[in-house]
Design a protein around this motif. Structure first.
Motif, mmCIF file in Angstrom:
data_model
loop_
_atom_site.group_PDB
_atom_site.id
_atom_site.type_symbol
_atom_site.label_atom_id
_atom_site.label_comp_id
_atom_site.label_asym_id
_atom_site.label_seq_id
_atom_site.Cartn_x
_atom_site.Cartn_y
_atom_site.Cartn_z
ATOM 1 N N HIS A 33 -6.590 -1.469 -0.070
ATOM 2 C CA HIS A 33 -7.270 -0.683 -1.180
ATOM 3 C C HIS A 33 -7.252 0.482 -0.928
ATOM 4 N N LYS A 34 -6.020 1.098 -0.295
ATOM 5 C CA LYS A 34 -5.650 2.535 0.083
ATOM 6 C C LYS A 34 -4.265 3.024 -0.231
ATOM 7 N N PRO A 35 -4.161 4.072 -0.858
ATOM 8 C CA PRO A 35 -2.777 4.330 -0.954
ATOM 9 C C PRO A 35 -1.966 4.763 0.307
ATOM 10 N N SER A 96 1.532 0.505 -1.099
ATOM 11 C CA SER A 96 0.211 -0.343 -1.379
ATOM 12 C C SER A 96 -0.503 0.777 -2.227
ATOM 13 N N SER A 97 -1.511 0.111 -2.824
ATOM 14 C CA SER A 97 -2.368 0.958 -3.812
ATOM 15 C C SER A 97 -3.808 0.408 -3.560
ATOM 16 N N GLN A 98 -4.706 0.798 -4.435
ATOM 17 C CA GLN A 98 -6.096 0.445 -4.489
ATOM 18 C C GLN A 98 -6.197 -0.782 -4.869
ATOM 19 N N ARG A 99 -5.202 -1.640 -5.307
ATOM 20 C CA ARG A 99 -5.702 -2.927 -5.870
ATOM 21 C C ARG A 99 -5.025 -4.050 -5.053
ATOM 22 N N ARG A 101 -4.880 -6.085 -1.719
ATOM 23 C CA ARG A 101 -6.000 -6.985 -1.076
ATOM 24 C C ARG A 101 -5.311 -7.258 0.324
#
Length: 134
Positions: A33-35, A96-99, A101
């Motif tokens: 949930h973080k860039p 990774s991005s905010q989506r 998991r």
């Protein structure tokens, strides 16, 4: 006279395993949930007795990507001809991005040896590793 000789075609040579594919990545995990990103270091060596027309394909699952937006989940790198005993090294960032998991994600790498052009695959080496997201 065989059928291949009649039409001027030669059968593709069969190679048992033309490559040595090794990799490492830093850091060992991504944040959920973080860039964030990891650096994947790849070393591809031609261990066959002749030069190979080579490509490397890396595939990541949804939630990860090769740029910060995470839209592209596959990257193909074409090396052209790799000579006997030559080693190619490269670095690929996986984001990774905010989506994204938490969990383990399977990252797949395919090193392919081609004949004629990139449309024909003579042999392929596959490696899969788990990338941990916490």
């Amino acid at each position: 006279m065989s059928l291949f000789e009649l039409f001027g075609k030669k059968p593709a040579p069969f190679l048992s395993n033309p490559f040595d594919l090794s990799f490492s990545f830093h850091p060992l995990r991504l944040n959920a949930h973080k860039p964030d990103y990891i650096e994947l270091f790849i070393a591809l060596k031609n261990v066959s007795h002749e030069e190979q027309l080579t490509s490397l394909t890396i595939t990541v699952p949804h939630g990860l990507g090769f740029e910060q937006t995470g839209l592209s989940q596959e990257r193909e790198i074409r090396f052209n001809f790799i000579k006997q005993g030559e080693e190619k090294r490269l670095k690929v960032n996986i984001y990774s991005s905010q989506r994204t998991r938490p969990g383990e994600y399977a990252v797949k790498m395919y090193a392919a040896s081609h004949y004629r052009n990139y449309g024909y695959v003579a042999n392929e080496l596959r490696k899969v590793f788990a990338l941990r997201v916490v």
